[in-house]
Design an enzyme around this catalytic site. Structure first.
Site, short mmCIF file in Angstrom:
data_model
loop_
_atom_site.label_atom_id
_atom_site.label_comp_id
_atom_site.label_asym_id
_atom_site.label_seq_id
_atom_site.Cartn_x
_atom_site.Cartn_y
_atom_site.Cartn_z
N LYS A 50 0.85 -1.20 0.00
CA LYS A 50 0.00 0.00 0.00
C LYS A 50 0.88 1.24 0.00
O LYS A 50 1.79 1.38 0.82
CB LYS A 50 -0.91 0.00 1.23
CG LYS A 50 -1.96 -1.11 1.17
CD LYS A 50 -2.76 -1.18 2.44
CE LYS A 50 -3.74 -0.03 2.56
NZ LYS A 50 -4.52 -0.13 3.82
C1 E4P Z 1 -7.60 0.18 4.52
O1 E4P Z 1 -6.80 -0.56 5.10
C2 E4P Z 1 -7.82 1.57 4.98
O2 E4P Z 1 -6.60 2.08 5.41
C3 E4P Z 1 -8.87 1.59 6.06
O3 E4P Z 1 -10.03 0.95 5.60
C4 E4P Z 1 -9.19 2.99 6.55
O4 E4P Z 1 -10.29 2.89 7.43
P1 E4P Z 1 -10.69 4.03 8.47
O5 E4P Z 1 -11.13 5.23 7.69
O6 E4P Z 1 -11.80 3.41 9.26
O7 E4P Z 1 -9.47 4.32 9.29
#
Ligand code: E4P
Length: 227
Positions: free
Chosen positions: A88
């Site tokens: 990522k």
């Molecule tokens: C995926 O891993 C994203 O980083 C994650 O879904 C972000 O979610 P949040 O907005 O609940 O922190």
């Protein structure tokens, strides 16, 4: 639509990997910070639980181009293969540059923290395997999270790109269903939201009713034991 589990909690990963049809696990630095301790051993344990074939998404923590490349390659080497580990990388200019380089070398990149269709278009053109639009973070600021996913999907369909949407940041089961209707390739969902996709009180009362009616007619014997 693939469903991925958005957590690094080992007992949740064990449970959902056993019981639910999950296609992998996503993490980010915030999710990993909640676990603490030896985070490398922790990520190895996640890989052990989900097995060698499922996708494990791990975010880079470096912010400079050369260092992102180095870290991304080390992440893949440590936790699987180019096919099974998605690195990522956040959707900024350095992230795009790193995505172009790594994708050209066969790495699967999930461009994350995507908050607009423009970012998704650039990420796809850079060669990302996935773009991760943040649905509830968009809804929280008065924007249209599901609408943004639908717009990205329309752009991807029109261009015929291989890049898939990995919708992220969900707070409700309804958001997940609305995203599924857009044709998005995947969604990553927290343990709570994943449970809410299955839970239904009428299912529970139906199951209890079947058991009670059976017992009234046939006692404690199961159908299998009569065969
Ligand atoms: C995926 O891993 C994203 O980083 C994650 O879904 C972000 O979610 P949040 O907005 O609940 O922190």
């Amino acid at each position: 639509m693939k469903l991925i589990l958005d957590t690094a909690n080992l007992s949740d990963i064990r449970y959902f990997n056993d019981y639910y049809p999950i296609d992998g696990v996503t993490t980010n630095p915030t999710i990993l910070s909640r676990e603490g301790g030896d985070i490398v051993a922790h990520l190895h344990e996640i890989r052990k639980i989900i097995g060698p074939k499922k996708e494990l998404h791990i975010q880079v923590t470096e912010t400079e181009y050369e260092k992102i490349l180095e870290e991304a390659k080390a992440i893949v080497k440590a936790f699987g293969t180019k096919e099974t580990v998605c690195v990522k990388i956040p959707a900024n200019d350095v992230g795009l540059r790193a995505t172009k380089t790594l994708a050209s070398e066969g790495y699967r990149i999930t461009v994350t923290a995507v908050l607009s269709a423009g970012q998704a278009l650039l990420a796809a053109n850079a060669g990302a395997a996935y773009v991760a639009p943040y649905v509830s973070r968009l809804e929280n600021i008065g924007a249209d999270g599901v609408g943004t996913v639908a717009e990205i999907q329309e752009i991807f369909d029109a261009s015929g790109t291989d890049t898939k949407i990995l919708a992220a940041s969900f707070k409700t089961a309804r958001e997940v269903l609305d995203v599924a209707l857009t044709g998005a390739g995947a969604a990553t969902v927290s343990a709570d939201v994943m449970k809410r996709l299955l839970a239904h009180t009428t299912t529970d009362t139906s199951i209890a009713g079947f058991a009670a009616d059976w017992e009234k007619a046939f006692g404690k014997k199961t159908l299998g034991s009569m065969l």
